[in-house]
Scaffold this motif. Structure first.
Motif, mmCIF file in Angstrom:
data_model
loop_
_atom_site.group_PDB
_atom_site.id
_atom_site.type_symbol
_atom_site.label_atom_id
_atom_site.label_comp_id
_atom_site.label_asym_id
_atom_site.label_seq_id
_atom_site.Cartn_x
_atom_site.Cartn_y
_atom_site.Cartn_z
ATOM 1 N N VAL A 126 -4.420 -0.983 -13.512
ATOM 2 C CA VAL A 126 -4.184 0.085 -12.526
ATOM 3 C C VAL A 126 -2.732 -0.075 -12.051
ATOM 4 O O VAL A 126 -2.430 -0.719 -11.049
ATOM 5 C CB VAL A 126 -5.178 -0.006 -11.353
ATOM 6 N N LEU A 147 -3.684 -7.686 -0.356
ATOM 7 C CA LEU A 147 -2.928 -8.893 0.019
ATOM 8 C C LEU A 147 -2.380 -8.821 1.443
ATOM 9 O O LEU A 147 -1.609 -9.692 1.852
ATOM 10 C CB LEU A 147 -1.771 -9.083 -0.973
ATOM 11 N N ILE A 164 15.043 1.406 1.365
ATOM 12 C CA ILE A 164 15.643 2.130 2.499
ATOM 13 C C ILE A 164 14.614 2.408 3.594
ATOM 14 O O ILE A 164 14.900 3.146 4.532
ATOM 15 C CB ILE A 164 16.271 3.461 2.049
ATOM 16 N N GLY A 219 3.057 -4.616 -11.664
ATOM 17 C CA GLY A 219 1.897 -5.488 -11.427
ATOM 18 C C GLY A 219 1.058 -5.723 -12.658
ATOM 19 O O GLY A 219 -0.144 -5.954 -12.564
ATOM 20 N N THR A 270 7.764 -0.194 3.334
ATOM 21 C CA THR A 270 7.439 -0.378 1.914
ATOM 22 C C THR A 270 7.065 -1.831 1.636
ATOM 23 O O THR A 270 7.653 -2.753 2.207
ATOM 24 C CB THR A 270 8.653 0.012 1.038
ATOM 25 N N GLY A 273 0.796 -1.229 0.000
ATOM 26 C CA GLY A 273 0.000 0.000 0.000
ATOM 27 C C GLY A 273 0.826 1.274 0.000
ATOM 28 O O GLY A 273 0.327 2.349 0.310
ATOM 29 N N TYR A 282 8.859 9.374 7.453
ATOM 30 C CA TYR A 282 7.959 9.222 6.302
ATOM 31 C C TYR A 282 6.820 8.271 6.649
ATOM 32 O O TYR A 282 6.794 7.109 6.243
ATOM 33 C CB TYR A 282 8.757 8.784 5.065
ATOM 34 N N GLY A 335 5.094 -4.341 -4.567
ATOM 35 C CA GLY A 335 5.325 -3.256 -5.519
ATOM 36 C C GLY A 335 6.802 -2.987 -5.718
ATOM 37 O O GLY A 335 7.267 -2.817 -6.847
ATOM 38 N N LEU A 336 7.567 -2.952 -4.634
ATOM 39 C CA LEU A 336 8.999 -2.638 -4.751
ATOM 40 C C LEU A 336 9.701 -3.678 -5.617
ATOM 41 O O LEU A 336 10.460 -3.333 -6.530
ATOM 42 C CB LEU A 336 9.644 -2.540 -3.363
ATOM 43 N N ASN A 364 2.522 2.754 -2.578
ATOM 44 C CA ASN A 364 2.782 3.423 -3.853
ATOM 45 C C ASN A 364 2.358 4.892 -3.786
ATOM 46 O O ASN A 364 1.210 5.189 -3.457
ATOM 47 C CB ASN A 364 2.021 2.684 -4.962
ATOM 48 N N ALA A 365 3.293 5.789 -4.138
ATOM 49 C CA ALA A 365 3.005 7.222 -4.000
ATOM 50 C C ALA A 365 1.959 7.685 -5.011
ATOM 51 O O ALA A 365 1.260 8.667 -4.777
ATOM 52 C CB ALA A 365 4.293 8.025 -4.152
ATOM 53 N N VAL A 411 0.914 -11.523 -7.613
ATOM 54 C CA VAL A 411 1.960 -12.390 -7.060
ATOM 55 C C VAL A 411 1.595 -12.675 -5.600
ATOM 56 O O VAL A 411 1.554 -11.768 -4.765
ATOM 57 C CB VAL A 411 3.354 -11.738 -7.168
ATOM 58 N N GLY A 445 13.481 -2.517 -7.384
ATOM 59 C CA GLY A 445 13.957 -2.570 -5.999
ATOM 60 C C GLY A 445 15.406 -2.163 -5.835
ATOM 61 O O GLY A 445 16.319 -2.917 -6.160
#
Ligand code: FAD
Length: 468
Positions: A451, A89, A130, A191, A134, A72, A311, A138-139, A74-75, A196, A144
């Protein structure tokens, strides 16, 4: 879609189905980037692979727009879609380490913190990013890059296999030996190709690292950037260091005199003993003594979590990215000009080195083709206050536009907002785009998974079957 269809769908799930009438809906639909608000029709919190298969069938049968949410993070908010079905997931969370093989099998809803926690107990780590919050999903699927990139490559370079639920609901394994075209595509293609549900990674011996930031005033930034540009081109692969412009946060460990000061810095990670790390970095300390440093041996997960508190979810976020091959003197001058205008405490610019081990794979060995770039640059406008939304966006855009002519063409897909356009995606994949489009046509001919940083199915390749 009738209410009885939804009830039937819900009854089939081991997990949960959240509708807009549910008390949890407002919390569950939230996007990491508070600039983005989306209202899905349904959120399927899948508990296992069977739930994912059910959700994919339901989405297809009802012609729903479908998004996949891993961590969740993703910017661009691509884990959540408006008016459609979110395949969430986050309940598929496990990390099983095989210490003898040095591998780890990871559930599709894990964050990197989950993985680091599991692997660290065995003195192992998988190269990731880092920040520990995250998502693995997605990474990994975007490439990555992080603290271990120069030594062990990108995250995709350490992916051995993945379990994937395809757009037609079939479950397949993707690896070098099975569905190798799909395996190629998911190592950078995002994706686009399926959900996955599980990743198998190669892990490496990493336990205590010598790591942390060194900071200098902006008046020294030109010298530091030039020193860094030479150093990182030839440095031993054991050392990673990303360059940053930042505003010093007002709290420990930073001395009060530096609070709110705009500075430049390098965040180091050395996978080896402290004496060796100090030997490598002593020329830098003699060249320009840092105004502040927090460089010390620490458990790898501590480094991974170092910036989590800064962050947090719910900030306004706008970023733009480029790959960079060379850091020209004129580019350095422009960087410093825009860094002096950092608009808020959280806003920053990072240059992540992507040389060393990340250069070992060929340009077409994975879709992630910028194997000859030296850095992945990201300019990030961030602030908690929605009133600053336009300010941080304008700063990031202006900065990026000034520096883009010095870039290599494309940018990292995971550092893009939604809707940057097909040209940006094509520029990023370069010659690999066509092959991605062909594989997309085979595994997702109707662009069911759209998406994302979307790869359009190649019209000519449609209907060629799954082993094309
Ligand atoms: C604070 C912060 C720090 C970051 N640092 C780094 C970094 O150091 N290195 C780096 O490389 N990137 C970094 N990123 C970028 C990060 O890689 C992307 O934001 C990525 O999309 C996050 O993945 P996620 O699973 O959390 O996202 P989500 O929002 O859950 O998903 C994003 C997209 O990924 C796809 N996806 C996710 N999971 C799956 C899955 N299991 N199956 C199929 N598709 C899936 C979907 O297309 C989805 O739309 C950072 C992002 C943030 C916000």
């Amino acid at each position: 879609m009738q209410q009885e269809d939804i009830s039937g769908f819900k009854a089939q799930l081991r997990g949960d189905l959240i509708e807009p009438t549910d008390g949890r809906y407002e919390e569950e639909r939230k996007v990491y980037n508070a600039m983005i608000s989306r209202k899905p029709r349904l959120i399927a919190k899948c508990a296992d692979v069977a739930d994912v298969i059910t959700a994919v069938h339901f989405g297809r049968q009802h012609d729903l727009r479908v998004s996949i949410r891993g961590g969740g993070h993703n910017a661009g908010g691509l884990g959540v879609c408006d008016d459609g079905l979110v395949i969430d997931l986050s309940l598929i969370k496990y990390a099983h380490v095989d210490p003898a093989a040095r591998t780890v099998r990871v559930g599709g809803g894990c964050t990197w913190g989950d993985v680091d926690h599991a692997t660290h107990a065995f003195g192992l780590a998988v190269p990731s990013g880092i920040i520990s919050t995250t998502g693995v999903g997605g990474l990994t699927l975007g490439g990555g890059m992080g603290h271990l990139t120069r030594k062990y490559g990108l995250t995709i370079d350490n992916l051995l296999a993945a379990d994937v639920v395809l757009a037609d609901g079939r479950f397949v394994v993707a690896s070098a030996d099975e569905n190798s075209d799909l395996f190629w595509a998911i190592r950078g293609g995002g994706g686009n190709f399926g959900v996955v549900t599980s990743f198998l990674f190669q892990a490496h011996p990493v336990q205590t690292v010598c790591a942390g930031p060194m900071l200098w005033g902006l008046d020294q930034a030109a010298d530091i950037m030039k020193w860094y540009r030479e150093f990182i081109a030839h440095a031993p692969e054991e050392i990673n260091g990303f360059f940053a412009f930042l505003t010093v946060p007002p709290g420990p460990p930073f001395p009060e005199a530096l609070h709110f000061k705009k500075m430049c810095g390098v965040v180091w990670c050395y996978n080896g003993p402290l004496e060796q790390a100090n030997e490598i970095l002593s020329p830098l300390r003699s060249f320009r003594r840092p105004a502040f440093e927090f460089f010390a041996p620490m458990p790898f997960p501590m480094l991974q979590g170092m910036f989590d508190g800064l962050y947090t979810p719910g900030l306004q976020w706008y970023w733009k990215a480029d790959f960079v091959k060379e850091l020209a003197d004129e580019a350095i001058t422009l960087h410093i000009k825009h860094a002096a205008e950092l608009p808020t405490l959280h806003s920053t610019m990072h240059l992540y080195p992507i040389n060393g081990a990340a250069h070992k794979a060929g340009k077409d060995e994975t879709p992630w083709g910028y194997r000859d770039a030296t850095w992945s640059e990201v300019i990030v406008g961030v602030d908690p206050d929605p009133a600053n939304r336009d300010r941080i966006t304008a700063w990031a855009k202006n900065y990026w536009e000034a520096l883009h002519p010095y870039g290599a063409g494309g940018g990292y897909v995971n550092f893009m907002m939604e809707g940057e356009g097909e040209d940006r995606i094509r520029a990023t994949y370069g010659n690999n785009y066509q092959r991605l489009a062909q594989i997309k046509a085979v595994y997702d001919p109707n662009n069911f998974f759209r998406v994302n940083q979307n790869i359009q199915p190649d019209a000519l390749a449609r209907g060629k079957g799954h082993d094309a």
